[in-house]
Design a protein around this motif. Structure first.
Motif, mmCIF file in Angstrom:
data_model
loop_
_atom_site.group_PDB
_atom_site.id
_atom_site.type_symbol
_atom_site.label_atom_id
_atom_site.label_comp_id
_atom_site.label_asym_id
_atom_site.label_seq_id
_atom_site.Cartn_x
_atom_site.Cartn_y
_atom_site.Cartn_z
ATOM 1 N N GLY A 52 -31.369 44.779 77.852
ATOM 2 C CA GLY A 52 -30.765 43.814 78.758
ATOM 3 C C GLY A 52 -29.848 44.442 79.793
ATOM 4 O O GLY A 52 -29.693 45.658 79.867
ATOM 5 N N VAL A 54 -26.255 45.148 81.730
ATOM 6 C CA VAL A 54 -24.804 45.276 81.582
ATOM 7 C C VAL A 54 -24.194 45.110 82.973
ATOM 8 O O VAL A 54 -24.504 45.881 83.886
ATOM 9 C CB VAL A 54 -24.400 46.646 80.998
ATOM 10 N N THR A 80 -32.527 48.941 79.174
ATOM 11 C CA THR A 80 -31.251 48.439 79.700
ATOM 12 C C THR A 80 -31.184 48.647 81.202
ATOM 13 O O THR A 80 -31.890 49.487 81.754
ATOM 14 C CB THR A 80 -30.043 49.148 79.057
ATOM 15 N N ASP A 103 -19.584 41.831 82.000
ATOM 16 C CA ASP A 103 -19.397 42.421 80.677
ATOM 17 C C ASP A 103 -18.204 43.371 80.612
ATOM 18 O O ASP A 103 -17.534 43.461 79.587
ATOM 19 C CB ASP A 103 -20.661 43.197 80.271
ATOM 20 N N ASN A 246 -23.519 40.498 77.338
ATOM 21 C CA ASN A 246 -24.226 41.564 76.611
ATOM 22 C C ASN A 246 -23.193 42.524 76.017
ATOM 23 O O ASN A 246 -23.086 43.686 76.397
ATOM 24 C CB ASN A 246 -25.180 42.306 77.552
#
Length: 274
Positions: A52, A54, A80, A103, A246
């Motif tokens: 995912g 960041v 990522t 994040d 995340n």
């Protein structure tokens, strides 16, 4: 021994061999089942790998170093992606407290980080990971022969500063006070990159920026050290945000920033050890 006895004995031996073979097959089957379980467990652990996006909000002066670390993070963790929003720390802090999804927040001063912690938007205690010092950026070759902070008060020079609310501007004001100097710039810029760009475009003769930004600009500008900068060194704190979308991958990115490799990249960009 008669023929009937011999046949009976042979049949018993055959049964023993067959039984041993069956036992071996059961053992192999058990091993196969065990291997299947191991594979399944391995597959489960691989699904726990980081993935995912960041999202990192970071001070403009961190751009070059953080982009390098972002690429390294993506390489180390396939699946990522690190996206950055660079800008003035004060405006980024306002975005965080205003609910912008992110994040990680990395600020150029403890003061702007306090905005986020006071609002309850930091998860845990922010940690200082680098420090930064001011430098004067002049035109290439330093044609105006600027050699001190006091020189910037000359009436024939066009000087730009960062806004007083952003860390580089607050640090510049602190350095000026340390030198007992007053300076009226031709403009106040929203972040350090904007101030430096004014010099790069020759719209200003000089700007007070971070030494990291002078280094990143290469031959587009020339840097001049001044002693008052020692009185205005900024600490850079970083934190995981409270509602990080995340969080697991964000923690790993912060760990990279704080690692020996992260420190090597950032000090190579001109930052000081924390």
């Amino acid at each position: 021994m008669n023929r009937t006895a011999r046949l009976t004995r042979r049949n018993r031996r055959t049964l023993r061999v067959a039984g041993a073979g069956a036992a071996a097959l059961l053992a192999l089957s058990a091993c196969s089942s065990s291997d299947g379980s191991s594979s399944a467990k391995s597959g489960t652990s691989s699904s726990d790998e980081l993935s995912g996006t960041v999202t990192v909000f970071a001070a403009a002066s961190l751009q070059e170093g953080f982009e390098t670390l972002g690429k390294q993070f993506e390489k180390e963790h396939p699946g990522t992606k690190v996206t950055f929003s660079f800008g003035g720390s004060d405006s980024l802090a306002a975005s965080v407290t205003g609910g912008a999804p992110a994040d990680v927040f990395a600020s150029a001063s403890t003061g702007t980080m306090k905005i986020v912690t006071d609002a309850g938007d930091a998860s845990g205690t922010p940690v200082t990971f680098v420090r930064n010092q001011l430098e004067i950026a002049t035109l290439p070759g330093n044609p105006d022969r600027i050699s001190s902070l006091k020189d910037l008060t000359r009436s024939d020079l066009k000087v730009v500063l960062c806004d007083k609310e952003v860390p580089c501007g607050a640090a510049a004001q602190k350095a000026l006070r340390a030198g007992g100097l007053e300076l009226t710039p031709v403009s106040y810029e929203p972040d350090v990159k904007s101030a430096l760009t004014k010099v790069e475009l020759k719209e200003a003769d000089a700007a007070v920026v971070y030494r990291t930004d002078v280094r990143a600009a290469g031959d587009k500008v020339e840097g001049v050290d001044f002693p008052e900068s020692a009185d205005a060194v900024n600490d850079y704190p970083i934190t995981l945000l409270e509602n990080a979308p995340n969080a697991e991958a964000a923690r790993a990115f912060i760990a990279l920033v704080r690692s020996a490799e992260g420190r090597r990249v950032l000090t190579g960009a001109g930052f000081l050890e924390p």
